[in-house]
Design a protein around this motif. Structure first.
Motif, short mmCIF file in Angstrom:
data_model
loop_
_atom_site.label_atom_id
_atom_site.label_comp_id
_atom_site.label_asym_id
_atom_site.label_seq_id
_atom_site.Cartn_x
_atom_site.Cartn_y
_atom_site.Cartn_z
N VAL A 1 0.86 -1.19 0.00
CA VAL A 1 0.00 0.00 0.00
C VAL A 1 0.89 1.24 0.00
CG1 VAL A 1 -1.89 1.23 1.12
CG2 VAL A 1 -1.77 -1.26 1.30
N GLY A 2 0.80 2.00 -1.09
CA GLY A 2 1.57 3.24 -1.20
C GLY A 2 0.74 4.43 -0.75
N GLU A 3 1.12 5.60 -1.25
CA GLU A 3 0.50 6.84 -0.79
C GLU A 3 -0.65 7.26 -1.72
OE1 GLU A 3 3.49 9.82 0.06
OE2 GLU A 3 2.21 11.37 -0.82
N ALA A 4 -0.31 7.63 -2.93
CA ALA A 4 -1.30 8.12 -3.88
C ALA A 4 -0.70 8.03 -5.27
CB ALA A 4 -1.64 9.58 -3.57
N PRO A 5 -1.53 7.95 -6.30
CA PRO A 5 -0.98 7.91 -7.66
C PRO A 5 -0.20 9.20 -7.97
CG PRO A 5 -3.34 7.39 -7.65
CD PRO A 5 -2.99 7.88 -6.28
N GLY A 6 0.82 9.07 -8.79
CA GLY A 6 1.55 10.22 -9.32
C GLY A 6 1.15 10.46 -10.77
N PHE A 7 1.96 11.20 -11.46
CA PHE A 7 1.64 11.59 -12.84
C PHE A 7 1.39 10.38 -13.73
CE2 PHE A 7 3.03 12.27 -17.22
CZ PHE A 7 2.20 13.32 -17.60
N HIS A 8 2.33 9.44 -13.76
CA HIS A 8 2.22 8.30 -14.69
C HIS A 8 1.06 7.38 -14.31
CE1 HIS A 8 5.84 9.38 -16.84
NE2 HIS A 8 6.41 9.62 -15.66
N GLU A 9 0.87 7.21 -13.00
CA GLU A 9 -0.22 6.36 -12.53
C GLU A 9 -1.57 6.97 -12.93
OE1 GLU A 9 2.34 7.40 -10.54
OE2 GLU A 9 3.44 5.49 -10.57
N ASP A 10 -1.67 8.29 -12.81
CA ASP A 10 -2.89 9.00 -13.20
C ASP A 10 -3.14 8.86 -14.70
OD1 ASP A 10 -4.98 11.18 -12.73
OD2 ASP A 10 -3.66 12.20 -14.16
N PRO B 1 -1.18 1.41 -10.51
CA PRO B 1 -0.30 1.91 -9.46
C PRO B 1 1.18 1.65 -9.73
CG PRO B 1 -1.26 -0.17 -8.79
CD PRO B 1 -1.86 0.17 -10.13
N PHE B 2 2.01 2.53 -9.26
CA PHE B 2 3.47 2.33 -9.28
C PHE B 2 3.98 1.92 -10.67
CE2 PHE B 2 2.83 2.23 -4.67
CZ PHE B 2 3.94 2.95 -4.24
N VAL B 3 3.69 2.76 -11.65
CA VAL B 3 4.21 2.50 -13.00
C VAL B 3 5.30 3.51 -13.40
CG1 VAL B 3 2.20 1.28 -13.90
CG2 VAL B 3 2.25 3.78 -13.99
N PHE C 1 10.10 2.31 4.03
CA PHE C 1 10.17 3.63 3.41
C PHE C 1 9.49 3.56 2.04
CE2 PHE C 1 13.86 4.01 6.29
CZ PHE C 1 13.51 5.19 6.91
N HIS C 2 9.09 4.72 1.55
CA HIS C 2 8.53 4.77 0.20
C HIS C 2 9.67 4.66 -0.81
CE1 HIS C 2 6.34 6.12 -3.29
NE2 HIS C 2 5.23 6.05 -2.59
N PRO C 3 9.49 3.87 -1.87
CA PRO C 3 10.59 3.75 -2.86
C PRO C 3 11.02 5.10 -3.42
CG PRO C 3 8.84 2.16 -3.36
CD PRO C 3 8.36 2.99 -2.20
#
Ligand code: URA
Length: 201
Positions: A40-49, A54-56, A153-155
């Motif tokens: 379980v990560g935090e939230a989608p970023g640009f690429h995930e959106d 997730p986590f792409v 930690f978050h990657p």
């Protein structure tokens, strides 16, 4: 809710918080519906959106590398986030956004029933730990009910500060042993297990 697919459709249609107005795609999560290990990560970023998965992006590539270090691929685990839509400019998710999204994560946990939830970063760490610093508790498994929570930690931290990479690698390497020694046992400590191969199904 009947299935993870139906839940994912609900996430894609969700308008419970302001993030629904700025997202391109909601990112429900993906992976094995019967995974023993959930990330379980935090939230989608640009690429995930952009892609709805997730986590792409760069952090996701590091997560793939870390998974490979314990002979896993993302198809064999389940990966999701605390918040399913990208916060504008990748800002931190707000408490009300986390709260609005919480039901989706709870449903995913109830449907997948993972033995172990690896939290990536300080937001998902709150699932099991509050009021502590991630620097103090990373790598310390904690049983909550039937589930072992394991903060890492978050990657993305390792992309900004290379010293986090070896901590991530160390914490990841301990997952098979923790899973085989703690999962499915009562809270009394299990005898030390030999170096383990993961059995996910
Ligand atoms: N960071 C996260 O926390 N989640 C993602 O899906 C991508 C980056």
């Amino acid at each position: 809710m009947e299935s993870l697919d139906a839940l994912a459709d609900q996430v894609r249609q969700c308008a419970r918080c302001r993030l629904s107005r700025t997202r391109t795609n909601a990112v429900p999560g993906n992976g094995a519906g019967n995974a023993r290990l959930m990330f379980v990560g935090e939230a989608p970023g640009f690429h995930e959106d952009q892609q709805g998965s997730p986590f792409v992006g760069a952090a996701g590539h590091l997560l793939d590398t870390l998974l490979a270090s314990i002979n896993l691929s993302r198809e064999r685990v389940y990966i999701t986030n605390v918040v399913k839509c990208r916060p504008p400019d990748n800002r931190d998710p707000q408490p009300d956004e986390i709260e609005a999204c919480r039901g989706f994560l709870d449903c995913q946990l109830a449907m997948i029933k993972p033995a172990m939830v690896v939290t990536l970063g300080r937001f998902s760490m709150q699932l099991a730990y509050s009021g502590v610093s991630i620097s103090r508790v990373h790598g310390q498994p904690k049983r909550v009910g039937d589930v072992i929570y394991y903060p890492m930690f978050h990657p993305a931290a390792a992309l900004h500060q290379p010293r986090y990479r070896s901590l991530l690698e160390q914490d990841m390497r301990r997952i098979p042993e923790i899973l085989s020694s703690m999962a499915g046992t009562d809270p009394t400590p299990a005898p030390p297990a030999p170096p383990a191969q993961l059995t996910l199904f």
